[in-house]
Design an enzyme around this catalytic site. Structure first.
Site, PDB file in Angstrom:
ATOM      1  N   ARG A   3       1.011 -48.470 -13.891  1.00 49.12           N
ATOM      2  CA  ARG A   3       1.005 -49.315 -12.854  1.00 49.12           C
ATOM      3  C   ARG A   3       0.382 -50.864 -13.383  1.00 49.12           C
ATOM      4  O   ARG A   3      -0.775 -50.844 -13.271  1.00 49.12           O
ATOM      5  CB  ARG A   3       0.406 -48.946 -11.571  1.00 49.12           C
ATOM      6  N   ARG A  22       5.334 -50.105 -15.838  1.00 47.76           N
ATOM      7  CA  ARG A  22       6.072 -50.635 -14.629  1.00 47.76           C
ATOM      8  C   ARG A  22       5.688 -51.987 -14.261  1.00 47.76           C
ATOM      9  O   ARG A  22       4.403 -52.220 -14.340  1.00 47.76           O
ATOM     10  CB  ARG A  22       5.945 -49.637 -13.565  1.00 47.76           C
ATOM     11  N   CYS A  61       7.795 -39.718 -11.057  1.00 47.54           N
ATOM     12  CA  CYS A  61       6.327 -40.244 -11.234  1.00 47.54           C
ATOM     13  C   CYS A  61       5.414 -40.345  -9.995  1.00 47.54           C
ATOM     14  O   CYS A  61       4.416 -40.951 -10.083  1.00 47.54           O
ATOM     15  CB  CYS A  61       6.210 -41.563 -11.956  1.00 47.54           C
ATOM     16  N   LYS A  64       0.586  -1.278   0.040  1.00 48.49           N
ATOM     17  CA  LYS A  64      -0.012   0.009   0.126  1.00 48.49           C
ATOM     18  C   LYS A  64       0.871   1.192  -0.191  1.00 48.49           C
ATOM     19  O   LYS A  64       0.545   2.226  -0.818  1.00 48.49           O
ATOM     20  CB  LYS A  64      -0.824  -0.108   1.226  1.00 48.49           C
ATOM     21  N   MET A 117      -5.383  -7.239   8.599  1.00 51.38           N
ATOM     22  CA  MET A 117      -4.947  -6.604   9.602  1.00 51.38           C
ATOM     23  C   MET A 117      -5.604  -5.209  10.006  1.00 51.38           C
ATOM     24  O   MET A 117      -6.732  -5.126   9.506  1.00 51.38           O
ATOM     25  CB  MET A 117      -3.377  -6.187   9.348  1.00 51.38           C
ATOM     26  N   ARG A 151      -3.863  -1.502  -6.268  1.00 50.71           N
ATOM     27  CA  ARG A 151      -2.744  -2.686  -6.114  1.00 50.71           C
ATOM     28  C   ARG A 151      -3.467  -3.610  -7.275  1.00 50.71           C
ATOM     29  O   ARG A 151      -4.435  -3.546  -7.729  1.00 50.71           O
ATOM     30  CB  ARG A 151      -3.103  -3.323  -4.728  1.00 50.71           C
ATOM     31  N   SER A 171      13.236 -43.311 -13.081  1.00 49.47           N
ATOM     32  CA  SER A 171      12.129 -42.520 -12.598  1.00 49.47           C
ATOM     33  C   SER A 171      11.986 -42.482 -11.224  1.00 49.47           C
ATOM     34  O   SER A 171      11.823 -43.608 -10.670  1.00 49.47           O
ATOM     35  CB  SER A 171      10.742 -43.198 -13.319  1.00 49.47           C
ATOM     36  N   GLY A 200      10.492 -42.240  -7.703  1.00 49.10           N
ATOM     37  CA  GLY A 200       9.033 -42.921  -7.353  1.00 49.10           C
ATOM     38  C   GLY A 200       9.175 -42.236  -5.861  1.00 49.10           C
ATOM     39  O   GLY A 200       9.564 -42.702  -5.016  1.00 49.10           O
ATOM     40  N   THR A 201       8.745 -40.915  -5.920  1.00 47.40           N
ATOM     41  CA  THR A 201       9.003 -40.061  -4.490  1.00 47.40           C
ATOM     42  C   THR A 201       8.083 -40.252  -3.656  1.00 47.40           C
ATOM     43  O   THR A 201       8.099 -40.061  -2.481  1.00 47.40           O
ATOM     44  CB  THR A 201       8.635 -38.519  -4.935  1.00 47.40           C
ATOM     45  N   ASN A 202       6.798 -41.160  -3.878  1.00 48.57           N
ATOM     46  CA  ASN A 202       5.993 -41.765  -2.750  1.00 48.57           C
ATOM     47  C   ASN A 202       6.789 -42.740  -1.794  1.00 48.57           C
ATOM     48  O   ASN A 202       6.959 -42.515  -0.617  1.00 48.57           O
ATOM     49  CB  ASN A 202       4.904 -42.466  -3.524  1.00 48.57           C
ATOM     50  N   ARG A 217      -3.195   2.744   8.809  1.00 50.83           N
ATOM     51  CA  ARG A 217      -3.516   1.598   8.151  1.00 50.83           C
ATOM     52  C   ARG A 217      -2.304   0.658   7.961  1.00 50.83           C
ATOM     53  O   ARG A 217      -1.341   1.095   7.933  1.00 50.83           O
ATOM     54  CB  ARG A 217      -4.001   1.746   6.684  1.00 50.83           C
ATOM     55  N   GLU A 227      13.438 -45.024  -5.900  1.00 52.15           N
ATOM     56  CA  GLU A 227      12.638 -44.914  -4.802  1.00 52.15           C
ATOM     57  C   GLU A 227      13.142 -45.336  -3.466  1.00 52.15           C
ATOM     58  O   GLU A 227      12.194 -45.460  -2.533  1.00 52.15           O
ATOM     59  CB  GLU A 227      11.085 -45.358  -5.246  1.00 52.15           C
ATOM     60  N   GLY A 251      -8.284  -7.498   4.468  1.00 54.28           N
ATOM     61  CA  GLY A 251      -8.925  -7.389   6.017  1.00 54.28           C
ATOM     62  C   GLY A 251      -8.277  -8.099   7.016  1.00 54.28           C
ATOM     63  O   GLY A 251      -8.918  -8.411   8.134  1.00 54.28           O
ATOM     64  N   TYR A 268      11.493 -35.157 -17.510  1.00 54.53           N
ATOM     65  CA  TYR A 268      10.009 -34.816 -17.429  1.00 54.53           C
ATOM     66  C   TYR A 268       9.315 -35.106 -16.302  1.00 54.53           C
ATOM     67  O   TYR A 268      10.076 -35.622 -15.139  1.00 54.53           O
ATOM     68  CB  TYR A 268       9.452 -35.915 -18.469  1.00 54.53           C
ATOM     69  N   HIS A 304     -16.239  -9.002   2.420  1.00 57.04           N
ATOM     70  CA  HIS A 304     -15.468  -9.873   2.805  1.00 57.04           C
ATOM     71  C   HIS A 304     -15.555 -10.995   2.180  1.00 57.04           C
ATOM     72  O   HIS A 304     -14.320 -11.712   1.583  1.00 57.04           O
ATOM     73  CB  HIS A 304     -15.408  -9.895   4.283  1.00 57.04           C
TER      74      HIS A 304
HETATM   75  C1  PEP Z   1       6.194 -43.926  -5.870  1.00 57.60           C
HETATM   76  O1  PEP Z   1       6.605 -44.639  -5.082  1.00 57.60           O
HETATM   77  O2  PEP Z   1       6.412 -42.890  -5.936  1.00 57.60           O
HETATM   78  C2  PEP Z   1       5.358 -44.591  -6.992  1.00 57.60           C
HETATM   79  C3  PEP Z   1       5.105 -43.831  -7.940  1.00 57.60           C
HETATM   80  O3  PEP Z   1       5.057 -45.763  -7.057  1.00 57.60           O
HETATM   81  P1  PEP Z   1       3.786 -46.365  -6.168  1.00 57.60           P
HETATM   82  O4  PEP Z   1       2.968 -45.101  -5.624  1.00 57.60           O
HETATM   83  O5  PEP Z   1       3.057 -47.120  -6.907  1.00 57.60           O
HETATM   84  O6  PEP Z   1       4.690 -47.167  -5.162  1.00 57.60           O
HETATM   85 MG    MG Z   2       6.602 -46.881  -5.052  1.00 55.75          MG
END
Ligand code: PEP
Ligand code: MG
Length: 881
Positions: free
Chosen positions: A561, A617, A830, A23, A104, A337, A763, A765-767, A93, A744, A102, A850, A455
């Site tokens: 899968r 997979r 993935c 502001k 503060m 703004r 690839s 597998g971040t899960n 203000r 993974e 809204g 990717y 609001h």
């Molecule tokens: C993972 O582990 O990130 C994955 C993509 O495989 P899943 O979720 O099937 O274990």
């Molecule tokens: Mg997995």
């Protein structure tokens, strides 16, 4: 302590946001470009932080700077604070770096006391106005600076109106207001034991401290948490000479957007109230008039406002949200703004502004938050169902989108019921910032009062939640928890549906339909595609989902899968037969029966993709997941398989594990039962051959899950290669295919240089990588992660947003080691994180080729990837594979 903490508006500019707040910086900028801005000064965010560092005390040096700025302002205005002749009044203000509407506090009309109110009467010849300003100031000051509930004051006001049999505040006479001022001062005395402060400097310091304190009020903290705003920025404070919209019929106040914030239409949009002060519009106390009316009521002012807002939009290269006041026929700009807008409007505005030559395509891409796109991808009501639905009432279409749910009347009830799994529609007379958590929990919001900039409307639009505001026919009884309209009563827990795009409220629960993505969206996404250089693929397990993914713009499949194919009703029996087999021969027999099914699935998938990348997979979950657990189902299966129940029970018992997610799953299955992967490799080859013979292009990527030791991959790679090559040779067909692995498991990350020797691609597998990196079970962590976030141990759920500090480091290490072995090793992600904007950006920076995510999140991932590229933080080497 550093130098300067106070800046007159004439000294700053728009790029000083971090110091002056949004502001303050924009008030300075508007002053610099010659717009009519009431003058004042800004106390910096550094002063706010210093206030907290100094044990919630403003240091004398800063107080001195404030004094000097005030003297300067008084000189400039030719008026003095507290004077009994033409007194200077100021507003105080908040003004944070990022707008927090809204959240503060604000105090208006500061400087009024028993003496200066007489000065105001003398100069304005309007005692009604002067007492009205004084009573507003006492109430605001008492509420904001001292913490006395404003309800206490409202009750006095309501009583006075009731006694006179009037509805509007404007109908109160000067005498009435004078009595109200006395009553208000008495409330102050009763509540604090002190008289209302008469020294304007004391008022000013208390007000500034109150604004500093409001940075840390609970609703502001929640808002920052929800909007990823750092808790340590602090707020600036703006002290500005007051101008008055409540000086009669040639005065007024309003808010306007240079374009429609709901639809994006290029037309001035807004609301105003004649003879009112700013908070009347924002708080929804009186229902405002459309800005169109201003054209008729005050044509010259309308033209000036239009010209000014157009100039501001050109100057800022973005849609502006302005506040203005008309004092006795003169226009003043109080704020500008970048306007908050719905996702649909944001896209339309960005696309239009590129066409108008106001911004570049890159600017347009950077304007849209990836998470905002979820709004345009949201479903609306199914057209046939909504036609049949019974409309209860219609209010203002305050924030688009459709929602159905059970009605609750208090924020706390909404939070509780939503936690219990219900879809909630929050119904309020009008919302206030205290309702924020209830609004977060609700699927949609209905208010009985308030306009398009109330609001509820502003906050809901920001959240991308449907909201119907100002349903004036509804009697919302928050005490009895019911809505009454005509003869009907809707009680707590009953279902209503709302369309925030039309303002309609329907009885019952109306089914949803899939969204139609309009041409602006398509144009926008085509620019995103032109810009982006990291591929976005989709997770899809069959041809139908693959086609849907392609429709959403997927450039291939990043994760199929295959176990999902096993769960199909027809196959599950064969799968079970294979699992319970205790001899290789019987297992192979069952696998042979499964083969044609798998082959058919792959053939369909290859046809749908016709040459686009397709990562398949091989089987991943532990086998017992495919077997029944309860006695009747076990007995039934034993009968179907011609086995004794005891035998089957024993086999199930043999397969059961204490920690199945760390057990006999992934590639470990194929180390012990190679025939399973062999069948799958053969099915892939046969499906591919069939598609190739029909003229399709096929280039499968066969992926081995859960590798932790390079030899696992070496053995299985050999098995897969032999199987596929044998099929290709027999069919006389040549085909390029790759064999890669999921990364993974932490051990795979730290030995990625070795694993890369056997892999054509990685690839992530971040899960599982998050599960194993943290040691948090992905199935159970939900039970305690909420508390982790509340206690600030983890900012975000690491299963939703990649933990870049820890798990991200593992990924980074694997990328480096992998590419040490093969410099052009193809890599992607993935896990669920592949569709989350911050993670996509991180993956870009790591040089992944990717990301792969669910079909619905593809546009989000694409936008995040294009933004990462534009931000030029990425390493795009060898990305285009
Ligand atoms: C993972 O582990 O990130 C994955 C993509 O495989 P899943 O979720 O099937 O274990
Ligand atoms: Mg997995």
């Amino acid at each position: 302590m550093r130098g300067k903490f106070v800046y007159p508006f004439s000294e700053g500019h728009k790029d000083m946001k971090s110091l002056l707040g949004g502001k303050g910086a924009n008030l300075a900028e508007m002053t610099a470009i010659g717009l009519p801005v009431p003058q004042g000064f800004t106390i910096t965010t550094e002063a706010c932080n210093d206030y907290y560092d100094n044990g919630e005390l403003i240091r004398p040096e800063i107080l001195q700077e404030i004094d000097q700025a005030l003297i300067f302002l008084e000189k400039e205005q030719g008026k003095c604070l507290g004077s009994d002749q033409d007194p200077l009044l100021v507003s105080v203000r908040s003004g944070a770096v990022f707008s927090m509407p809204g959240m503060m506090d604000t105090i208006l009309n500061l400087g009024l006391n028993d003496k200066s109110v007489q000065g105001l009467i003398a100069v304005t010849q309007n005692d009604r106005f002067a007492y009205d300003s004084y009573r507003r100031f006492i109430q605001m000051f008492a509420d904001v600076a001292i913490g006395i509930s404003k309800d206490k004051f409202d009750a006095v006001l309501e009583k006075a109106k009731e006694a006179k049999g009037i509805k509007e505040d404007t109908e109160l006479s000067s005498q009435d207001l004078q009595e109200i001022v006395t009553a208000y001062k008495n409330i102050y005395l009763e509540e604090t034991g002190e008289v209302f402060p008469q020294n304007p400097k004391e008022q000013l310091v208390l007000a500034i401290e109150a604004v500093f304190k409001s940075w840390n009020n609970p609703r502001a903290k929640v808002y920052r948490r929800l909007n990823d705003i750092s808790q340590t920025l602090g707020t600036a404070v703006n002290i500005q000479a007051m101008v008055f919209g409540n000086m009669g019929e040639n005065s007024g106040t309003g808010v306007a957007f240079t374009r429609n914030p709901s639809t994006g239409e290029n037309k001035l949009f807004g609301e105003y109230l004649i003879n009112a002060q700013g908070e009347d519009v924002v708080a929804g106390i009186r229902t405002p008039q459309s800005i169109e009316r201003l054209k008729a009521d005050m044509p010259n002012i309308y033209q000036e406002l239009l010209k000014t807002t157009q100039l501001l939009e050109k100057h800022y290269h973005d849609m502006q949200d302005v506040e203005f006041t008309i004092e006795k026929g003169k226009l003043f700009m109080l704020q500008t703004r970048n306007g908050k807008r719905t996702a649909k409007a944001a896209i339309k505005i960005a696309v239009d502004q590129v066409r108008e030559g106001l911004i570049s395509k890159k600017d347009a891409i950077m304007r849209i938050k990836p998470s905002q796109l979820e709004q345009v991808l949201h479903p609306t009501f199914a057209p046939d169902d909504v036609q049949r639905a019974e409309c209860l009432t219609t209010g203002l279409p305050a924030s688009p989108g459709a929602a159905s749910g059970q009605v609750y009347f208090h924020a706390a009830d909404a939070v509780r019921e939503a936690k219990a799994g219900k879809e909630v529609i929050l119904v309020r007379q009008e919302t206030s910032p205290e309702d924020i958590e209830g609004m977060v929990s609700a699927k949609g919001i209905i208010t009985a009062r308030g306009g398009m900039t109330s609001h509820a409307a502003v906050v809901a639009r920001g959240m991308g939640k449907p909201c119907v505001a100002g349903c004036s026919q509804l009697l919302v009884d928050e005490v009895r928890k019911e809505i009454r309209i005509d003869q009907a009563t809707i009680k707590e827990g009953e279902f209503l549906s709302i369309d925030g795009g039309t303002g309609a409220v329907y009885i019952g629960s109306v089914p949803m339909a899939a969204t139609n993505l309009d041409s602006d969206f398509r144009t926008f996404m085509s620019w995103v595609d032109e810009e982006g250089d990291m591929k976005v693929r989709s997770n899809a397990d069959n041809a139908r989902d693959a086609r849907k993914a392609l429709e959403f713009g997927a450039e291939g499949i990043g994760l199929c899968r295959t176990e999902h194919m096993f769960f199909d009703e027809e196959r599950i029996q064969l799968v079970r037969e294979m699992i319970v087999a205790d001899k290789l021969e019987t297992r192979e027999k069952a696998l042979a029966k499964l083969l044609p099914h798998q082959q058919g699935d792959f053939y369909e998938l290859f046809k749908a993709l016709d040459g686009k990348s397709c990562t398949i997979r091989l089987l991943d979950p532990p086998l017992h997941e495919f077997l029944p657990q309860d006695t009747p189902s076990i007995t039934k299966l034993a009968h179907q398989l011609g086995l004794g129940t005891h035998l089957l029970e024993k086999r199930i018992c043999d397969l059961s594990e204490f920690n199945p997610m760390l057990g006999h799953r992934g590639c470990r299955l194929a180390i012990t039962y190679p025939e399973i992967y062999k069948m799958q490799a053969r099915a892939i080859a046969k499906g591919a051959i069939q598609a190739i013979q029909e003229g399709y292009h096929v280039a499968p990527e066969i992926m081995v899950p859960l590798v932790s030791v390079v030899d696992e991959l070496r053995i299985l790679r050999q098995l897969i290669t032999e199987t596929v090559d044998q099929e290709l040779e027999e069919a006389g067909i040549s085909m390029t295919y790759r064999i890669g692995t999921m990364i993974e498991i932490p051990r795979a990350c730290v030995t990625a240089d070795e694993i890369a020797q056997e892999a054509d691609f990685f690839s992530f597998g971040t899960n599982d990588l998050t599960q194993m990196g943290f040691g948090f079970s992905r199935d159970d962590a939900g039970k305690f992660l909420g508390e982790y976030s509340e206690k600030g141990i983890l900012d975000k759920d690491p299963f939703q947003v990649l933990d870049q500090k820890g798990i991200g480091r593992l990924l980074e290490m694997a990328v480096k080691l992998g590419r040490q072995t093969k410099h052009d090793l193809k890599m992607g992600i993935c896990g669920e994180h592949g569709g989350e904007a911050a993670t996509v950006s991180f993956c870009y920076q790591q040089g992944l080729n990717y990301v792969s995510c669910s079909p619905f999140r593809i546009p989000i991932a694409k936008l995040a990837a294009a933004q990462a590229k534009i931000s030029q933080v990425g390493n795009s080497s060898s990305r285009n594979q």
